[in-house]
Design an enzyme around this catalytic site. Structure first.
Site, short mmCIF file in Angstrom:
data_model
loop_
_atom_site.label_atom_id
_atom_site.label_comp_id
_atom_site.label_asym_id
_atom_site.label_seq_id
_atom_site.Cartn_x
_atom_site.Cartn_y
_atom_site.Cartn_z
N ASP A 103 3.00 -22.55 -27.94
CA ASP A 103 1.78 -21.99 -27.22
C ASP A 103 1.80 -20.52 -27.75
OD1 ASP A 103 1.27 -24.51 -26.05
OD2 ASP A 103 2.21 -23.78 -24.35
N1 URA Z 1 5.49 -26.76 -23.97
C1 URA Z 1 4.70 -26.06 -23.38
O1 URA Z 1 4.36 -25.96 -22.51
N2 URA Z 1 4.60 -24.95 -24.44
C2 URA Z 1 4.98 -24.85 -25.61
O2 URA Z 1 4.94 -23.91 -26.43
C3 URA Z 1 6.01 -25.65 -26.08
C4 URA Z 1 6.37 -26.83 -25.47
#
Ligand code: URA
Length: 234
Positions: A105
């Site tokens: 993310d």
């Molecule tokens: N899980 C998440 O919530 N965010 C990420 O970026 C990777 C795994």
């Protein structure tokens, strides 16, 4: 697609364009058996056999970069308005056919592999190969006492995951699948939303030696271990 020899060698992590140019001029590089001293020599890196000091360059067919993704950057190859992980790569490492393996993310930091090998990418992200991903999470509230058991049993419909509680509001989690915003969703279900998230490990790869925003090609040992983890030949 044909590319300049100096660019191909720089992409393989053998040095800057200037450094590899010196190697080429010195006669250290052979292409398909013949010494090439012209750094602008055009070749197809997918097909050509390249040797340096008489040793064939392994893994010339594909190319992989390890990036320590900082927060605030999107895991995409193109974006109109936001910086992408590809924008972070220095020229010597950039290639337009590099693709991120899975996604982090925008606010998440940590290890992101980029590769030109579509089959490797497919396997590393497919649940069948159960490649371990390890995250460090800081949480908004203290974890409940049964957090470890609930992760182990499979929380919010996700596969069982290992939780190592490091402090009341800090934990390390190991997943073998990678669904959209999975770590954030798992902790939100416990009532302990994530305030900081970093991926520390991806299969055999770690962030050792890479500061946020830095990138480097894979070492040969890392590459062998990565292909082995998904039953492919490098
Ligand atoms: N899980 C998440 O919530 N965010 C990420 O970026 C990777 C795994």
């Amino acid at each position: 697609m044909e590319e300049r020899l100096d660019r191909v060698l720089a992409h393989l992590g053998l040095g800057t364009r200037k450094e590899v140019g010196k190697l080429i001029r010195a006669g250290a590089v052979r292409v398909d058996g013949a010494v090439v001293r012209d750094r602008g020599f055009k070749l197809d890196p997918q097909r050509a056999r390249i040797e340096l000091h008489g040793e064939p360059l392994a893994f010339a067919r594909h190319y992989h970069v390890l990036l320590h993704k900082p927060a605030g950057v999107v895991t995409a190859t193109r974006s109109e308005h936001e910086p992408t992980v590809l924008d972070l790569l220095p020229n010597a490492l950039w290639r337009d056919d590099l693709r991120p393996v899975g996604r982090l993310d925008k606010p998440t930091e940590g290890l992101l592999l980029l590769t030109t090998d579509g089959e490797l990418l497919h396997r590393l992200t497919h649940p069948r190969w159960k490649v371990a991903k390890v995250y460090l999470a800081e949480l908004e509230a203290p974890l409940p006492p049964d957090a470890r058991e609930r992760f182990a049993a499979g929380i919010a419909g996700f596969a069982p995951a290992e939780l190592e509680v490091l402090a009341p509001q800090r934990a390390r989690v190991t997943l073998r699948e990678g669904k959209h915003r999975q770590v954030r969703r798992m902790f939100a279900t416990l009532g302990t939303p994530v305030v900081y998230l970093r991926r520390e490990r991806f299969g055999p790869l770690t962030l050792e030696g890479l500061a946020p925003g830095e990138a480097r090609p894979l070492f040969e040992g890392e590459l062998t271990a990565l292909y082995e983890a998904v039953e492919l030949e490098p």
